[in-house]
Write a protein that holds these residues in place. Structure first.
Motif, PDB file in Angstrom:
ATOM      1  N   ILE A 255      33.694  46.894  37.705  1.00 52.29           N
ATOM      2  CA  ILE A 255      33.315  48.202  37.163  1.00 52.29           C
ATOM      3  C   ILE A 255      32.435  48.001  35.942  1.00 52.29           C
ATOM      4  O   ILE A 255      32.835  47.320  34.988  1.00 52.29           O
ATOM      5  CB  ILE A 255      34.568  49.016  36.788  1.00 52.29           C
ATOM      6  N   PRO A 256      31.227  48.544  35.927  1.00 54.97           N
ATOM      7  CA  PRO A 256      30.326  48.356  34.783  1.00 54.97           C
ATOM      8  C   PRO A 256      30.903  48.962  33.504  1.00 54.97           C
ATOM      9  O   PRO A 256      31.712  49.890  33.545  1.00 54.97           O
ATOM     10  CB  PRO A 256      29.045  49.099  35.210  1.00 54.97           C
ATOM     11  N   GLY A 257      30.466  48.417  32.383  1.00 54.25           N
ATOM     12  CA  GLY A 257      30.862  48.986  31.100  1.00 54.25           C
ATOM     13  C   GLY A 257      32.134  48.388  30.550  1.00 54.25           C
ATOM     14  O   GLY A 257      32.642  47.374  31.036  1.00 54.25           O
ATOM     15  N   GLU A 258      32.661  49.048  29.533  1.00 63.27           N
ATOM     16  CA  GLU A 258      33.859  48.573  28.862  1.00 63.27           C
ATOM     17  C   GLU A 258      35.094  48.751  29.742  1.00 63.27           C
ATOM     18  O   GLU A 258      35.126  49.602  30.632  1.00 63.27           O
ATOM     19  CB  GLU A 258      34.059  49.331  27.543  1.00 63.27           C
ATOM     20  N   SER A 259      36.112  47.931  29.465  1.00 63.48           N
ATOM     21  CA  SER A 259      37.362  48.005  30.221  1.00 63.48           C
ATOM     22  C   SER A 259      38.019  49.372  30.020  1.00 63.48           C
ATOM     23  O   SER A 259      37.932  49.965  28.936  1.00 63.48           O
ATOM     24  CB  SER A 259      38.318  46.906  29.762  1.00 63.48           C
ATOM     25  N   ARG A 260      38.652  49.841  31.068  1.00 67.46           N
ATOM     26  CA  ARG A 260      39.360  51.121  31.012  1.00 67.46           C
ATOM     27  C   ARG A 260      40.535  51.056  31.984  1.00 67.46           C
ATOM     28  O   ARG A 260      40.616  50.159  32.822  1.00 67.46           O
ATOM     29  CB  ARG A 260      38.410  52.256  31.399  1.00 67.46           C
ATOM     30  N   ASP A 270      33.361  49.156  46.322  1.00 71.88           N
ATOM     31  CA  ASP A 270      32.679  48.199  47.194  1.00 71.88           C
ATOM     32  C   ASP A 270      32.029  47.114  46.336  1.00 71.88           C
ATOM     33  O   ASP A 270      30.949  47.309  45.781  1.00 71.88           O
ATOM     34  CB  ASP A 270      31.625  48.918  48.036  1.00 71.88           C
ATOM     35  N   SER A 271      32.709  46.001  46.201  1.00 69.14           N
ATOM     36  CA  SER A 271      32.208  44.886  45.407  1.00 69.14           C
ATOM     37  C   SER A 271      32.834  43.593  45.922  1.00 69.14           C
ATOM     38  O   SER A 271      34.009  43.580  46.294  1.00 69.14           O
ATOM     39  CB  SER A 271      32.576  45.067  43.926  1.00 69.14           C
ATOM     40  N   PRO A 272      32.077  42.505  45.923  1.00 70.24           N
ATOM     41  CA  PRO A 272      32.669  41.221  46.330  1.00 70.24           C
ATOM     42  C   PRO A 272      33.763  40.758  45.376  1.00 70.24           C
ATOM     43  O   PRO A 272      34.544  39.864  45.722  1.00 70.24           O
ATOM     44  CB  PRO A 272      31.472  40.262  46.335  1.00 70.24           C
ATOM     45  N   TYR A 273      33.810  41.386  44.189  1.00 69.72           N
ATOM     46  CA  TYR A 273      34.858  41.027  43.222  1.00 69.72           C
ATOM     47  C   TYR A 273      36.143  41.829  43.420  1.00 69.72           C
ATOM     48  O   TYR A 273      37.129  41.578  42.735  1.00 69.72           O
ATOM     49  CB  TYR A 273      34.335  41.219  41.800  1.00 69.72           C
ATOM     50  N   ASN A 274      36.130  42.789  44.326  1.00 71.72           N
ATOM     51  CA  ASN A 274      37.317  43.603  44.571  1.00 71.72           C
ATOM     52  C   ASN A 274      38.247  42.856  45.519  1.00 71.72           C
ATOM     53  O   ASN A 274      38.061  42.847  46.729  1.00 71.72           O
ATOM     54  CB  ASN A 274      36.924  44.955  45.161  1.00 71.72           C
ATOM     55  N   THR A 275      39.287  42.256  44.974  1.00 74.81           N
ATOM     56  CA  THR A 275      40.212  41.460  45.787  1.00 74.81           C
ATOM     57  C   THR A 275      41.255  42.322  46.484  1.00 74.81           C
ATOM     58  O   THR A 275      42.150  41.785  47.145  1.00 74.81           O
ATOM     59  CB  THR A 275      40.905  40.394  44.915  1.00 74.81           C
ATOM     60  N   TYR A 276      41.165  43.636  46.318  1.00 77.16           N
ATOM     61  CA  TYR A 276      41.986  44.530  47.150  1.00 77.16           C
ATOM     62  C   TYR A 276      41.308  44.744  48.499  1.00 77.16           C
ATOM     63  O   TYR A 276      41.988  44.985  49.493  1.00 77.16           O
ATOM     64  CB  TYR A 276      42.185  45.880  46.451  1.00 77.16           C
ATOM     65  N   ARG A 277      39.995  44.658  48.541  1.00 76.18           N
ATOM     66  CA  ARG A 277      39.252  44.864  49.784  1.00 76.18           C
ATOM     67  C   ARG A 277      38.869  43.556  50.466  1.00 76.18           C
ATOM     68  O   ARG A 277      38.740  43.500  51.692  1.00 76.18           O
ATOM     69  CB  ARG A 277      37.955  45.641  49.505  1.00 76.18           C
ATOM     70  N   ASN A 278      38.671  42.511  49.661  1.00 77.38           N
ATOM     71  CA  ASN A 278      38.160  41.252  50.197  1.00 77.38           C
ATOM     72  C   ASN A 278      39.204  40.157  50.115  1.00 77.38           C
ATOM     73  O   ASN A 278      39.919  40.032  49.111  1.00 77.38           O
ATOM     74  CB  ASN A 278      36.909  40.822  49.430  1.00 77.38           C
ATOM     75  N   ALA A 279      39.281  39.366  51.168  1.00 76.25           N
ATOM     76  CA  ALA A 279      40.226  38.250  51.198  1.00 76.25           C
ATOM     77  C   ALA A 279      39.687  37.082  50.370  1.00 76.25           C
ATOM     78  O   ALA A 279      38.481  36.952  50.138  1.00 76.25           O
ATOM     79  CB  ALA A 279      40.457  37.808  52.639  1.00 76.25           C
ATOM     80  N   GLY A 280      40.584  36.231  49.922  1.00 81.49           N
ATOM     81  CA  GLY A 280      40.187  35.029  49.200  1.00 81.49           C
ATOM     82  C   GLY A 280      39.771  35.303  47.765  1.00 81.49           C
ATOM     83  O   GLY A 280      39.974  36.394  47.222  1.00 81.49           O
ATOM     84  N   LEU A 281      39.167  34.292  47.181  1.00 82.50           N
ATOM     85  CA  LEU A 281      38.719  34.399  45.799  1.00 82.50           C
ATOM     86  C   LEU A 281      37.404  35.185  45.711  1.00 82.50           C
ATOM     87  O   LEU A 281      36.622  35.182  46.657  1.00 82.50           O
ATOM     88  CB  LEU A 281      38.504  33.001  45.213  1.00 82.50           C
ATOM     89  N   PRO A 282      37.161  35.820  44.583  1.00 83.04           N
ATOM     90  CA  PRO A 282      35.845  36.445  44.379  1.00 83.04           C
ATOM     91  C   PRO A 282      34.782  35.361  44.264  1.00 83.04           C
ATOM     92  O   PRO A 282      35.101  34.176  44.160  1.00 83.04           O
ATOM     93  CB  PRO A 282      36.031  37.224  43.073  1.00 83.04           C
ATOM     94  N   PRO A 283      33.490  35.737  44.244  1.00 81.56           N
ATOM     95  CA  PRO A 283      32.426  34.730  44.275  1.00 81.56           C
ATOM     96  C   PRO A 283      32.305  33.865  43.029  1.00 81.56           C
ATOM     97  O   PRO A 283      31.662  32.813  43.074  1.00 81.56           O
ATOM     98  CB  PRO A 283      31.157  35.571  44.482  1.00 81.56           C
ATOM     99  N   GLY A 284      32.895  34.291  41.937  1.00 82.62           N
ATOM    100  CA  GLY A 284      32.786  33.501  40.711  1.00 82.62           C
ATOM    101  C   GLY A 284      33.783  33.964  39.674  1.00 82.62           C
ATOM    102  O   GLY A 284      34.529  34.927  39.882  1.00 82.62           O
ATOM    103  N   PRO A 285      33.833  33.267  38.529  1.00 79.86           N
ATOM    104  CA  PRO A 285      34.764  33.636  37.462  1.00 79.86           C
ATOM    105  C   PRO A 285      34.526  35.050  36.941  1.00 79.86           C
ATOM    106  O   PRO A 285      33.408  35.562  36.997  1.00 79.86           O
ATOM    107  CB  PRO A 285      34.484  32.592  36.371  1.00 79.86           C
ATOM    108  N   ILE A 286      35.591  35.652  36.435  1.00 84.06           N
ATOM    109  CA  ILE A 286      35.494  37.007  35.880  1.00 84.06           C
ATOM    110  C   ILE A 286      35.591  36.998  34.354  1.00 84.06           C
ATOM    111  O   ILE A 286      35.503  38.044  33.720  1.00 84.06           O
ATOM    112  CB  ILE A 286      36.586  37.929  36.468  1.00 84.06           C
ATOM    113  N   CYS A 287      35.810  35.825  33.778  1.00 82.96           N
ATOM    114  CA  CYS A 287      35.839  35.666  32.329  1.00 82.96           C
ATOM    115  C   CYS A 287      35.752  34.167  32.059  1.00 82.96           C
ATOM    116  O   CYS A 287      35.536  33.380  32.983  1.00 82.96           O
ATOM    117  CB  CYS A 287      37.100  36.277  31.704  1.00 82.96           C
TER     118      CYS A 287
END
Length: 348
Positions: A255-260, A270-287
């Motif tokens: 989600i763009p912008g500041e955390s909420r 719809d994002s490759p980082y959404n692990t509720y929709r996509n199996a396995g690890l996301p494409p890269g680190p999130i922090c």
């Protein structure tokens, strides 16, 4: 017969030339002739990256450090290396000569700034910290973090430096470039990620990107180091069972912008980082994970846990079954309700 001129008495033009030479020499080499005289006086000047020599001379004049501009411009023309003045913040004291002032600016070490990069910060937050403390624009830092040439030189196969900006407390030159800061922080990760850790990662089936990706999720889930091996075990168990990770921090990252606070509708983003929709690890680190989170992935706790929920006390409660997890969720909600009621009562 006209009187003969005394050989000891110089002609007027020679006197004028000699006086000019003395004046110029004084302006260039005698302390205080073109600079502020009292030694107790102090004046600050800031030299930003990209400023030319004339701009710096103008800044010295505007700050009252020099009386005339031309002696510095002349000295710079006569001694070209003095043109090279590094970006920095300089506190100048009195009684410099023109040449010694330029030499001081040319040779003086850059001032350093001590900066803490916290565990688990996204690179955009690190960019903001760097911009607040160094002569770097956050936009320029983010652009450098995605520069394909810089990434290739650092051996990073992903699309950004996310995950590689190793947390810690470091000293940086105030005039550092984005490339220098990013290269340094990445080198700290490389220094930590020793051959023995690489071997452990290989045995566990992790390449560098997958290791940092899972470690970043662990880092985002808990600040408690003792709990990180348990969190890591949950996600590793879910991966083994081909269950979706369903990690809230990955949705937050998408989600763009500041955390909420997240809403149920966010879980469908719809994002490759959404692990509720996509199996396995996301494409890269999130922090950018710290040492404890990376080690937790390589040495997870041996558990059968598949679920966890916050316990309302800063930590988490773990479960092996969905039914057990549901009970823990109910307990957490009761704790939160009691905390909110208590807080409302104290406000009254």
């Amino acid at each position: 017969m006209p009187p003969r001129k005394s050989p000891l008495r110089p002609t007027a033009p020679r006197v004028t030339l000699l006086a000019m030479v003395i004046a110029v020499a004084a302006l260039l080499f005698v302390p205080g002739f073109n600079t502020m005289q009292p030694e107790e006086e102090r004046a600050a000047i800031t030299v930003h990256r990209g400023e030319g020599f004339r701009q710096i001379v103008e800044a010295l004049h505007d700050a009252g450090i020099i009386r005339f501009r031309w002696p510095l411009l002349t000295a710079g023309a006569l001694i070209p290396p003095l043109h090279k003045i590094k970006p920095g913040r300089y506190l100048l004291t009195g009684n410099h000569s023109t040449v010694s002032l330029l030499w001081h600016l040319h040779s003086h070490p850059q001032d350093e700034v001590r900066i803490m990069i916290p565990n688990g910060f996204e690179q955009r937050k690190i960019a903001a910290i760097i911009a607040r403390n160094l002569d770097i624009d956050s936009t320029a830092f983010m652009a450098a973090s995605r520069d394909p040439r810089l990434l290739a030189s650092l051996g990073i196969e992903g699309k950004s430096t996310e995950g590689y900006l190793f947390p810690g407390t470091y000293n940086f030159a105030w005039g550092s470039t984005p490339k220098e800061v990013i290269t340094f922080l990445t080198s700290r990760f490389r220094a930590f990620y020793s051959d023995s850790l690489k071997q452990e990662a290989a045995k566990a089936g992790f390449d560098e990107n997958r290791l940092l990706t899972l470690a970043s999720i662990v880092e985002a889930e808990t600040p408690i180091d003792a709990e990180k091996p348990l969190i890591a075990s949950v996600y590793l168990n879910r991966l083994k069972k081909k269950m979706r990770l369903q990690a809230d921090p990955t949705v937050q990252y998408a989600i763009p912008g500041e955390s909420r606070p997240l809403y149920y509708k966010d879980l469908a983003i719809d994002s490759p980082y959404n692990t509720y929709r996509n199996a396995g690890l996301p494409p890269g680190p999130i922090c950018n994970p710290g040492e404890a989170s990376i080690r937790a992935v390589l040495n997870p706790a041996k558990t059968d846990y598949l679920y966890f929920v916050a316990n309302g006390q800063g930590g988490h409660t773990f479960a092996t079954t969905l039914a057990g997890h549901a009970r823990n969720v109910q307990i957490y909600r009761a704790v939160r309700k009691a905390q909110q009621t208590s807080a409302s009562g104290s406000e009254l």
